[in-house]
Design a protein around this motif. Structure first.
Motif, short mmCIF file in Angstrom:
data_model
loop_
_atom_site.label_atom_id
_atom_site.label_comp_id
_atom_site.label_asym_id
_atom_site.label_seq_id
_atom_site.Cartn_x
_atom_site.Cartn_y
_atom_site.Cartn_z
N ILE A 87 79.32 81.08 26.57
CA ILE A 87 79.26 80.83 25.10
C ILE A 87 78.02 81.84 24.77
N LEU A 96 79.77 71.54 16.31
CA LEU A 96 78.50 71.30 16.31
C LEU A 96 77.47 72.01 15.34
N ILE A 133 83.86 71.97 20.48
CA ILE A 133 82.53 71.16 20.30
C ILE A 133 81.60 72.13 19.68
N ALA A 134 81.33 73.59 20.35
CA ALA A 134 80.20 74.10 20.30
C ALA A 134 80.30 74.73 18.60
N ASN A 175 84.99 80.22 25.30
CA ASN A 175 85.67 79.19 25.92
C ASN A 175 85.12 78.92 27.10
N HIS A 176 84.34 79.82 27.85
CA HIS A 176 83.79 79.48 29.21
C HIS A 176 82.39 79.69 29.18
N GLU A 197 87.95 67.77 21.80
CA GLU A 197 87.25 68.50 23.01
C GLU A 197 88.23 69.31 23.82
N SER A 198 87.68 70.43 24.35
CA SER A 198 86.58 70.64 24.43
C SER A 198 85.86 71.94 23.83
N SER A 199 87.05 73.08 23.69
CA SER A 199 86.48 74.30 23.33
C SER A 199 85.98 74.46 21.71
N LYS A 245 88.41 62.48 21.42
CA LYS A 245 88.89 62.40 22.90
C LYS A 245 90.13 62.68 23.49
N ILE A 295 82.10 64.63 15.21
CA ILE A 295 83.02 63.56 15.88
C ILE A 295 83.85 64.31 16.91
N ILE A 296 83.59 63.95 18.12
CA ILE A 296 84.61 64.58 19.04
C ILE A 296 85.91 63.81 19.52
#
Lengths: 192, 192
Positions: free
Chosen positions: B30, B66, B62-63, B27-28, B58-60, B80, B77-78
């Motif tokens: 990575i 991806l 995303i990684a 989370n903070h 978003e946002s945790s 929002k 796609i994020i």
């Protein structure tokens, strides 16, 4: 970086002299293969700086920062835009104000993940007025870490972000440097 | 997935029966190499489902989203959490309420990036009560797309998220399934 300039030219939308929409490949929809090339290029540029962490501000910088951190084989840190319940002790905090958007937010970093031995590369999608980047720098300096540089996908060179960072002695490397925009027209520094 | 279970056991912190902190690797901060293995595993699991887009909130998420999208060679796609100035036309929107956190936010998706021909895999870091995932599903269904499945890093099986999704006929695949937690003790489903 010609690849990114061409993508901005083909898929970016200049709404006016200051707003560039890159929602279709950077901010809202992400092209993973393109993003990997961009992250790798940022990583390669800063490869010999002894970087120990890559940091970014949530959330548009997460994708390039992650792929840059992968290239450099170091951890990636997400600077959080607000304190969450699960992150409430031993925090560094700073207020970031966006004058253009008229908004403020609190940027936070747990003291566990960056310390005085770290050399931190800050990665973000845009550099314009430099408000987010200077906030990230303030926060990382509270942890007594060294700022190793700032890596950016798209720089608006007609706004003062780079100047603010370079005045602090910080190297800025941007993959695409926009010299100017008008509705439906974008000029890059290399051509300006 | 044993690798993730072991990482949670060594570096995760169970604060009580419901709060698990994984700030040090998900989370903070990575760990990019670990995250790549997790994203690839999610991608491999859903490889034969004809997926055309991977979506996350978003946002945790995303990684992992991806890296999963990279494995599947499709765009990411994020979704929002609030409408931004540059994203104000042709938007799908839905309100997501977190009863545990006592907060609400507006989740938005541009109609340009998901349409009725898409088969969308939703990826997120946690599945607990399923509020974020069901919000994402509502939003993606507004675009008349097909939900191809939900891929999760860490599932709290003692909360009703999976049930809510499976009742809608949606396949859920979670890399680590927590059966129960107590302060400093975590049990996984495979051992329960």
């Amino acid at each position: 970086m010609r690849l990114l300039e061409e993508k901005i030219r083909s898929d970016g939308i200049a709404l006016d002299e200051s707003i560039l929409k890159v929602d279709s490949f950077i901010n809202h929809q992400i092209d993973p293969e393109l993003m990997q090339l961009l992250g790798e290029e940022l990583g390669r540029h800063f490869a010999d700086r002894g970087i120990t962490k890559v940091a970014t501000i949530e959330s548009s910088g997460i994708a390039p920062a992650l792929l840059c951190a992968m290239e450099l084989h170091v951890p990636m840190i997400i600077l959080k835009k607000q304190p969450s319940k699960a992150l409430n002790s031993d925090l560094y905090q700073t207020i970031v104000t966006s004058y253009t958007k008229g908004t403020s937010y609190e940027l936070t970093l747990s003291s566990k993940y960056i310390n005085e031995h770290d050399h931190v590369l800050i990665v973000d999608d845009f550099l314009a007025n430099g408000e987010a980047a200077t906030g990230a720098i303030r926060l990382i300096r509270k942890a007594h870490a060294t700022i190793a540089g700032v890596g950016i996908l798209i720089e608006k060179t007609f706004q003062p972000g780079r100047k603010k960072l370079e005045e602090q002695g910080i190297e800025v490397y941007a993959l695409a440097r926009i010299a100017g925009m008008q509705k439906d027209s974008i000029t890059f520094v290399s051509e300006a």
